[in-house]
Design a protein around this motif. Structure first.
Motif, PDB file in Angstrom:
ATOM      1  N   ILE A 128       8.068  -1.907  -2.889  1.00 53.47           N
ATOM      2  CA  ILE A 128       6.689  -1.591  -2.413  1.00 53.47           C
ATOM      3  C   ILE A 128       5.893  -2.040  -3.403  1.00 53.47           C
ATOM      4  N   TYR A 129       4.818  -2.318  -2.660  1.00 55.27           N
ATOM      5  CA  TYR A 129       3.664  -3.035  -3.633  1.00 55.27           C
ATOM      6  C   TYR A 129       2.209  -2.415  -3.407  1.00 55.27           C
ATOM      7  N   THR A 130       1.836  -2.075  -5.021  1.00 58.38           N
ATOM      8  CA  THR A 130       0.297  -0.167  -4.606  1.00 58.38           C
ATOM      9  C   THR A 130       0.333  -0.872  -6.017  1.00 58.38           C
ATOM     10  N   ARG A 131      -1.511  -1.018  -6.587  1.00 58.84           N
ATOM     11  CA  ARG A 131      -1.718  -1.291  -6.931  1.00 58.84           C
ATOM     12  C   ARG A 131      -1.957   0.076  -7.784  1.00 58.84           C
ATOM     13  N   SER A 132      -1.465   1.039  -7.857  1.00 56.74           N
ATOM     14  CA  SER A 132      -1.950   2.761  -7.887  1.00 56.74           C
ATOM     15  C   SER A 132      -0.140   3.029  -9.108  1.00 56.74           C
ATOM     16  N   GLN A 133      -0.800   3.411 -10.405  1.00 52.96           N
ATOM     17  CA  GLN A 133       0.762   3.571 -11.222  1.00 52.96           C
ATOM     18  C   GLN A 133       0.692   5.294 -10.802  1.00 52.96           C
ATOM     19  N   LYS A 134      -0.206   5.900  -9.954  1.00 51.48           N
ATOM     20  CA  LYS A 134      -0.157   7.434  -9.991  1.00 51.48           C
ATOM     21  C   LYS A 134       1.427   7.598  -8.165  1.00 51.48           C
ATOM     22  N   SER A 135       1.126   6.433  -7.366  1.00 55.75           N
ATOM     23  CA  SER A 135       1.929   6.417  -6.285  1.00 55.75           C
ATOM     24  C   SER A 135       3.172   6.078  -7.103  1.00 55.75           C
ATOM     25  N   PHE A 136       3.638   5.805  -7.907  1.00 55.56           N
ATOM     26  CA  PHE A 136       4.669   5.401  -8.831  1.00 55.56           C
ATOM     27  C   PHE A 136       5.855   6.978  -9.193  1.00 55.56           C
ATOM     28  N   GLU A 137       4.232   8.078  -9.859  1.00 52.90           N
ATOM     29  CA  GLU A 137       4.532   8.779 -10.064  1.00 52.90           C
ATOM     30  C   GLU A 137       4.998  10.036  -9.216  1.00 52.90           C
ATOM     31  N   ASP A 138       4.340   9.899  -8.616  1.00 57.31           N
ATOM     32  CA  ASP A 138       4.001  10.470  -7.425  1.00 57.31           C
ATOM     33  C   ASP A 138       6.009  10.872  -6.652  1.00 57.31           C
ATOM     34  N   SER A 194      11.791   0.035  -4.785  1.00 62.82           N
ATOM     35  CA  SER A 194      11.460  -0.974  -6.390  1.00 62.82           C
ATOM     36  C   SER A 194       9.710  -1.427  -6.301  1.00 62.82           C
ATOM     37  N   TYR A 195       8.897  -0.676  -7.578  1.00 65.33           N
ATOM     38  CA  TYR A 195       7.628  -0.859  -7.218  1.00 65.33           C
ATOM     39  C   TYR A 195       7.220  -1.574  -8.008  1.00 65.33           C
ATOM     40  N   ARG A 196       6.242  -2.154  -7.236  1.00 64.04           N
ATOM     41  CA  ARG A 196       5.465  -3.635  -8.055  1.00 64.04           C
ATOM     42  C   ARG A 196       3.602  -3.439  -8.104  1.00 64.04           C
ATOM     43  N   TYR A 197       4.009  -3.418  -8.745  1.00 64.97           N
ATOM     44  CA  TYR A 197       1.773  -3.770  -8.981  1.00 64.97           C
ATOM     45  C   TYR A 197       1.127  -4.530  -8.758  1.00 64.97           C
ATOM     46  N   LYS A 198       1.747  -5.474  -8.219  1.00 65.50           N
ATOM     47  CA  LYS A 198       1.017  -7.507  -7.368  1.00 65.50           C
ATOM     48  C   LYS A 198       1.882  -7.562  -6.714  1.00 65.50           C
ATOM     49  N   LEU A 199       1.294  -8.341  -5.914  1.00 62.18           N
ATOM     50  CA  LEU A 199       2.313  -9.464  -5.043  1.00 62.18           C
ATOM     51  C   LEU A 199       2.939 -10.363  -5.518  1.00 62.18           C
ATOM     52  N   ASP A 200       3.839 -10.881  -4.769  1.00 62.41           N
ATOM     53  CA  ASP A 200       4.705 -11.691  -5.662  1.00 62.41           C
ATOM     54  C   ASP A 200       5.880 -12.258  -4.330  1.00 62.41           C
ATOM     55  N   SER A 201       6.573 -13.521  -4.633  1.00 64.08           N
ATOM     56  CA  SER A 201       7.238 -14.095  -3.936  1.00 64.08           C
ATOM     57  C   SER A 201       7.736 -13.421  -3.308  1.00 64.08           C
ATOM     58  N   ASP A 202       8.605 -12.225  -3.775  1.00 64.06           N
ATOM     59  CA  ASP A 202      10.091 -11.486  -3.084  1.00 64.06           C
ATOM     60  C   ASP A 202       9.530 -11.038  -1.516  1.00 64.06           C
ATOM     61  N   GLY A 248       0.966  -1.175   0.182  1.00 64.03           N
ATOM     62  CA  GLY A 248       0.125  -0.268  -0.107  1.00 64.03           C
ATOM     63  C   GLY A 248       0.382   1.413   0.155  1.00 64.03           C
ATOM     64  N   MET A 249       0.674   2.104  -0.940  1.00 64.79           N
ATOM     65  CA  MET A 249       1.527   3.301  -1.093  1.00 64.79           C
ATOM     66  C   MET A 249       0.609   4.917  -0.935  1.00 64.79           C
ATOM     67  N   GLY A 250      -0.503   4.469  -0.307  1.00 70.51           N
ATOM     68  CA  GLY A 250      -1.436   6.064   0.474  1.00 70.51           C
ATOM     69  C   GLY A 250      -0.279   7.110   1.053  1.00 70.51           C
ATOM     70  N   ASN A 251      -1.154   7.116   1.396  1.00 69.19           N
ATOM     71  CA  ASN A 251      -0.606   8.094   2.722  1.00 69.19           C
ATOM     72  C   ASN A 251       0.392   7.784   3.288  1.00 69.19           C
ATOM     73  N   MET A 252      -0.085   7.113   4.403  1.00 71.18           N
ATOM     74  CA  MET A 252       1.167   5.829   5.293  1.00 71.18           C
ATOM     75  C   MET A 252       2.505   5.070   4.961  1.00 71.18           C
ATOM     76  N   GLY A 253       1.968   4.750   3.785  1.00 69.18           N
ATOM     77  CA  GLY A 253       2.668   3.800   3.177  1.00 69.18           C
ATOM     78  C   GLY A 253       4.044   4.782   2.829  1.00 69.18           C
TER      79      GLY A 253
END
Length: 269
Positions: free
Chosen positions: A32-42, A50-58, A7-12
């Motif tokens: 960082i695991y986030t569903r939002s491309q905007k989080s990355f852009e911000d 390291s941004y990921r847009y889907k949970l994975d084994s890492d 989660g990469m909202g306010n607290m993340g």
């Protein structure tokens, strides 16, 4: 030490920036695991994370997993998250209302930290109250507290029920301060000050009062007495507040916030 933030909202984003700005954690060790491309852009111009847009084994390679999503979103990701977390990891939740027992049950892990930060963590002046399951040892609690302190100050409590109380006091607290400030600003405008002048009057007054409080060991009660001279203007206002039970009403309002926090926890279980 590697950390995953889900989660990469306010607290993340606040935790990510706090960890790295304090040099407590190397940016390369934060996932960082986030569903939002905007989080990355911000955030991409702040740190090379390291941004990921889907949970994975890492996730399983991290020592600490911070869950910083909205409580209602937890139910949507818990099945996928459970696939990747491991028993020896420490799970840190900043979700209001999600109990330690539920996190243990849903994720199948034992080392759980439940925390309640507030909005000023975004500027490094936050107040976070946290508790933990008994499976964490003193060294692990020390590490967690050091991480949290990169965003301000923290208090550890052994009773999980105090998290709901902290939600009502420090979590919601900034809004109470702003509410009181708004009443002062509106009064100043009613007396003829321009809005910008009214805001400056109140902002500097609040800042100065806090500075006095922090620089001295006097209690709030003692400071009220120092400002209130016999038969003076301040005394008139304080007497009116007391006569109309303003403090009691404020305490009742805070208690309603605590009750609502407890209720939300029951609904989310």
């Amino acid at each position: 030490m590697r950390i995953a933030i889900v989660g990469m909202g306010n607290m993340g984003s606040t935790f990510a920036n706090g960890f790295i700005n304090s040099r407590f954690i190397n940016p390369n060790d934060v996932l960082i695991y986030t569903r939002s491309q905007k989080s990355f852009e911000d955030s991409r111009n702040v740190h090379k994370l390291s941004y990921r847009y889907k949970l994975d084994s890492d996730i399983g390679t991290c020592d600490i997993v911070i869950i910083a999503v909205k409580p209602q979103d937890f139910t949507m990701l818990v099945d996928d998250l459970k696939k990747y977390v491991k028993g020896e990891q420490i799970i840190v939740s900043v979700m209001a209302g999600i109990s330690i027992d539920r996190l243990k049950h849903d994720l199948g892990v034992e080392k759980i930290v439940r925390s309640m930060p507030n909005l000023p963590t975004q500027i490094g002046r936050g107040m976070t109250v946290f508790t933990a399951s008994e499976e964490l040892d003193r060294k692990e609690l020390f590490i967690i507290q050091n991480l949290i302190n990169t965003t301000g100050k923290s208090v550890y409590v052994s009773e999980e029920g105090k998290i709901d109380a902290a939600t009502a006091i420090s979590g919601s607290g900034p809004a109470y301060v702003f509410y009181f400030m708004e009443s002062m600003i509106q009064s100043a405008i009613a007396y003829g000050f321009e809005p910008s002048q009214a805001e400056l009057l109140v902002k500097q007054t609040i800042s100065g009062a806090l500075g006095l409080y922090e620089s001295n060991s006097l209690s709030t009660h003692e400071w009220i007495a120092k400002v209130s001279s016999k038969g003076g203007t301040t005394e008139q206002a304080i007497n009116y507040f007391n006569e109309t039970e303003v403090m009691q009403k404020l305490k009742e309002g805070i208690n309603k916030a605590k009750t609502q926090s407890e209720l939300l926890g029951k609904k989310l279980w």
